[in-house]
Structure formats: C-alpha cells, structure tokens
Design a protein around this motif. Structure first.
Motif, PDB file in Angstrom:
ATOM      1  N   ALA A  58      -0.459   8.630  41.080  1.00  8.82           N
ATOM      2  CA  ALA A  58      -0.523   7.878  39.826  1.00  8.82           C
ATOM      3  C   ALA A  58      -1.058   6.472  40.046  1.00  8.82           C
ATOM      4  CB  ALA A  58       0.860   7.829  39.181  1.00  8.82           C
ATOM      5  N   ILE A  59      -0.761   5.882  41.181  1.00 15.68           N
ATOM      6  CA  ILE A  59      -1.169   4.504  41.435  1.00 15.68           C
ATOM      7  C   ILE A  59      -2.459   4.411  42.264  1.00 15.68           C
ATOM      8  CG2 ILE A  59       0.144   4.038  43.539  1.00 15.68           C
ATOM      9  CD1 ILE A  59       0.882   1.545  41.238  1.00 15.68           C
ATOM     10  N   ARG A  60      -2.978   5.549  42.704  1.00 13.22           N
ATOM     11  CA  ARG A  60      -4.170   5.565  43.555  1.00 13.22           C
ATOM     12  C   ARG A  60      -5.348   4.771  42.969  1.00 13.22           C
ATOM     13  NH1 ARG A  60      -4.648   7.697  48.001  1.00 13.22           N
ATOM     14  NH2 ARG A  60      -3.038   9.243  47.688  1.00 13.22           N
ATOM     15  N   ILE A  86      -4.846   1.200  43.772  1.00  7.43           N
ATOM     16  CA  ILE A  86      -4.969   0.982  45.215  1.00  7.43           C
ATOM     17  C   ILE A  86      -6.440   0.871  45.598  1.00  7.43           C
ATOM     18  CG2 ILE A  86      -4.627   2.083  47.467  1.00  7.43           C
ATOM     19  CD1 ILE A  86      -2.028   3.299  46.261  1.00  7.43           C
ATOM     20  N   GLU A  87      -7.247   1.797  45.096  1.00  8.29           N
ATOM     21  CA  GLU A  87      -8.675   1.788  45.415  1.00  8.29           C
ATOM     22  C   GLU A  87      -9.373   0.570  44.833  1.00  8.29           C
ATOM     23  OE1 GLU A  87      -9.910   5.631  44.032  1.00  8.29           O
ATOM     24  OE2 GLU A  87      -9.010   6.655  45.765  1.00  8.29           O
ATOM     25  N   THR A  88      -9.036   0.211  43.604  1.00  6.17           N
ATOM     26  CA  THR A  88      -9.632  -0.971  42.965  1.00  6.17           C
ATOM     27  C   THR A  88      -9.312  -2.235  43.746  1.00  6.17           C
ATOM     28  OG1 THR A  88      -9.525   0.054  40.782  1.00  6.17           O
ATOM     29  CG2 THR A  88      -9.680  -2.347  40.853  1.00  6.17           C
ATOM     30  N   ALA A  89      -8.114  -2.300  44.304  1.00  4.08           N
ATOM     31  CA  ALA A  89      -7.697  -3.477  45.072  1.00  4.08           C
ATOM     32  C   ALA A  89      -8.272  -3.479  46.488  1.00  4.08           C
ATOM     33  CB  ALA A  89      -6.168  -3.545  45.136  1.00  4.08           C
ATOM     34  N   GLY A  90      -8.957  -2.401  46.859  1.00  6.39           N
ATOM     35  CA  GLY A  90      -9.531  -2.332  48.201  1.00  6.39           C
ATOM     36  C   GLY A  90      -8.480  -2.095  49.272  1.00  6.39           C
ATOM     37  N   LEU A  91      -7.401  -1.435  48.885  1.00 11.58           N
ATOM     38  CA  LEU A  91      -6.315  -1.162  49.821  1.00 11.58           C
ATOM     39  C   LEU A  91      -6.326   0.297  50.254  1.00 11.58           C
ATOM     40  CD1 LEU A  91      -3.523  -3.100  47.920  1.00 11.58           C
ATOM     41  CD2 LEU A  91      -4.688  -3.833  50.004  1.00 11.58           C
ATOM     42  N   ARG A  92      -5.497   0.592  51.210  1.00  7.44           N
ATOM     43  CA  ARG A  92      -5.357   1.949  51.733  1.00  7.44           C
ATOM     44  C   ARG A  92      -3.870   2.283  51.743  1.00  7.44           C
ATOM     45  NH1 ARG A  92      -5.903   2.583  57.899  1.00  7.44           N
ATOM     46  NH2 ARG A  92      -5.411   0.432  57.520  1.00  7.44           N
ATOM     47  N   LEU A  93      -3.532   3.500  51.364  1.00 10.66           N
ATOM     48  CA  LEU A  93      -2.137   3.925  51.344  1.00 10.66           C
ATOM     49  C   LEU A  93      -1.972   5.112  52.274  1.00 10.66           C
ATOM     50  CD1 LEU A  93       0.753   3.886  50.130  1.00 10.66           C
ATOM     51  CD2 LEU A  93      -0.099   5.487  48.409  1.00 10.66           C
ATOM     52  N   THR A  94      -1.000   5.003  53.165  1.00 15.99           N
ATOM     53  CA  THR A  94      -0.647   6.095  54.051  1.00 15.99           C
ATOM     54  C   THR A  94       0.793   6.481  53.757  1.00 15.99           C
ATOM     55  OG1 THR A  94      -2.105   5.216  55.754  1.00 15.99           O
ATOM     56  CG2 THR A  94      -0.452   6.804  56.458  1.00 15.99           C
TER      57      THR A  94
END
Length: 63
Positions: A13-15, A18-26
């Motif tokens: 839901a938050i992906r 995350i992508e817009t902010a230039g972050l990566r989620l593991t």
C-alpha cells in the motif's frame, strides 16, 4: 491475523510513496511470529503509520 501478510499488505500500500521518495524497503519478518491476536484493520493501520513515518523522515541519500 498472520503477521507476514499484514506487513506485506502494508508495504504494498505504501510502495508508491517509497518509490517517489527514492527509498528502498526490505521486509524481514521473523518466521516464528506467525499469528497475532487483534483487530486486523487496526494492526494494519499501525504498520502503515510506522512505514509512512519512515518514508516521511528518511533521507534518500542514506538509503
């Protein structure tokens, strides 16, 4: 409620944020914690809030 499914649903839901902010989620969910008892909607809201705050207050350069 299955913990892994709850966390994965919140992450999906938050992906976009995350992508817009230039972050990566593991995701690293402990397989020994399979079930929790509680209101699934409220638990998902808590996880979404935590992930949202992480996105909001993380520095993409540090990712």
């Amino acid at each position: 409620m299955r913990v892994r499914g709850l966390v994965e649903a919140a992450a999906e839901a938050i992906r976009p944020a995350i992508e817009t902010a230039g972050l990566r989620l593991t995701l690293d969910v402990d397989e020994h914690i399979t079930l929790v008892q509680g209101d699934g909607e409220q638990l998902e809201r808590v996880v979404l809030n935590l992930l949202g705050n992480a996105v909001k207050f993380s520095d993409p350069a540090a990712a």
